[in-house]
Design a protein around this motif. Structure first.
Motif, PDB file in Angstrom:
ATOM      1  N   GLU A 303      -2.905   7.297   1.833  1.00  0.00           N
ATOM      2  CA  GLU A 303      -2.453   5.960   1.431  1.00  0.00           C
ATOM      3  C   GLU A 303      -2.381   5.010   2.630  1.00  0.00           C
ATOM      4  N   GLU A 304      -1.914   5.507   3.744  1.00  0.00           N
ATOM      5  CA  GLU A 304      -1.831   4.670   4.948  1.00  0.00           C
ATOM      6  C   GLU A 304      -3.221   4.265   5.430  1.00  0.00           C
ATOM      7  N   TYR A 305      -4.169   5.201   5.398  1.00  0.00           N
ATOM      8  CA  TYR A 305      -5.506   4.837   5.865  1.00  0.00           C
ATOM      9  C   TYR A 305      -6.203   3.891   4.889  1.00  0.00           C
ATOM     10  N   ASP A 306      -5.929   4.009   3.611  1.00  0.00           N
ATOM     11  CA  ASP A 306      -6.500   3.070   2.643  1.00  0.00           C
ATOM     12  C   ASP A 306      -6.079   1.642   2.984  1.00  0.00           C
ATOM     13  N   ARG A 307      -4.815   1.468   3.328  1.00  0.00           N
ATOM     14  CA  ARG A 307      -4.344   0.130   3.720  1.00  0.00           C
ATOM     15  C   ARG A 307      -5.023  -0.336   4.997  1.00  0.00           C
TER      16      ARG A 307
END
Length: 327
Positions: A303-307
């Motif tokens: 989720e953090e890398y998607d952002r």
């Protein structure tokens, strides 16, 4: 208890006694455990390029954790998009993933609908791996010993710089330096960092920003002169070499290596890969090798890398518009 009930109990005991013993470790392993076969990491650049070095660092360690081979599959060309197109079409089970650089977001910004995939719809983020240190280098024969001297030379005459392809991270990253420095050198693209390093060493190209891991052997033997690193802080391996942030006001940089998977890859699988990459990056021998090439490990959740990917798209959209590459 009736004779009939006693007979049924004796039958059940006999049936269970005849069953083979189950290994507790096997019993605890879910039927859809990952991975169940070799895992392929597609690399969009040639062997010896920055992303290739990163993939080959983590690949064997992941293989050890998973008990399955991890195959590094180089499919260079088109600024990395050949490998990413193949990854987008792979079965979404985690057994084919791809390592990306900021070129992943850049190609989406510059090429958009002309790509054979949609970077934001056909993939799902797995994890950020970290950020390499880049080094602005020239050949000794150029006679330039500082960034200021290179800028002065570029304002006086035609100067050529190299990248790993139009729209690659090295392309727009170097253009961000050019913009901040107020110069307009000629761009020449190559398949990967090994090729562009050779061109700088031979003097056919005047400068390039290469990863420290790929460039250090040439720096050590005197075939390349490092003028600056592109990180906010100086590298411990080149303590006398300034940061571009020190000498070029307004310089900014986005660069990262990360893993992406096909869009429908199950959430438990991408989370497991992310966790296992984080475990690998904490291994003492891996940390030692990362330190040796000034690579800043910074694993994330999917989720953090998607952002982060979406933030990169916003940043490079602004850069591309400033350069007149898109409207």
């Amino acid at each position: 208890m009736s004779n009939r009930s006693q007979g049924a109990c004796r039958l059940l005991v006999a049936v269970f006694a005849a069953l083979p013993a189950v290994d507790p470790a096997v019993a605890q392993k879910p039927p859809d455990a990952f991975p169940t076969k070799p895992v392929h990491i597609l690399v969009g650049f040639t062997a010896g390029s920055a992303t290739d070095i990163t993939a080959r660092l983590i690949g064997p360690k992941l293989s050890d954790l998973w008990g399955q081979p991890v195959v590094i599959d180089n499919r260079s060309g088109a600024g990395g998009t050949i490998a990413w197109a193949a990854a987008a079409k792979a079965p979404p089970d985690g057994h084919t993933i791809t390592i990306v650089s900021t070129a992943f977001a850049i190609s989406y910004v510059l090429q958009g609908k002309s790509l054979p995939y949609d970077a934001l719809k056909d993939f799902r983020a797995v994890t950020l791996i970290g950020t390499p240190t880049g080094t602005l280098v020239v050949a000794p024969a150029l006679g330039v010993k500082s960034v200021k001297e290179l800028i002065a030379l570029a304002k006086e005459k035609k100067v050529i710089y190299a990248s790993t392809g139009a729209g690659s991270g090295t392309h727009l990253g170097t253009e961000r330096f050019n913009m901040a420095a107020g110069i307009k050198p000629v761009h020449v693209a190559f398949k990967g960092q090994p090729e562009m390093i050779v061109e700088v060493v031979t003097g056919r190209v005047n400068f390039a920003i290469v990863s420290l891991g790929a460039g250090m052997p040439f720096i050590k033997d005197g075939r390349l002169v490092p003028l600056a690193v592109n990180t906010p802080r100086r590298s411990a391996h080149l303590p006398d070499v300034p940061s571009l942030f020190e000498v070029v006001p307004g310089f900014e940089r986005d660069a990262a290596h990360a893993l992406m998977a096909p869009a429908q890859t199950p959430t438990p699988v991408v989370r497991q890969i992310a966790r296992d990459v984080a475990r690998v990056l904490e291994m003492p021998d891996v940390k030692e090798r990362l330190l040796a090439m000034s690579f800043d490990a910074s694993p994330t959740t999917p989720e953090e890398y998607d952002r982060e990917v979406r933030r990169q798209v916003e940043v490079f959209t602004k850069v591309a518009k400033a350069l007149g590459l898109i409207k």
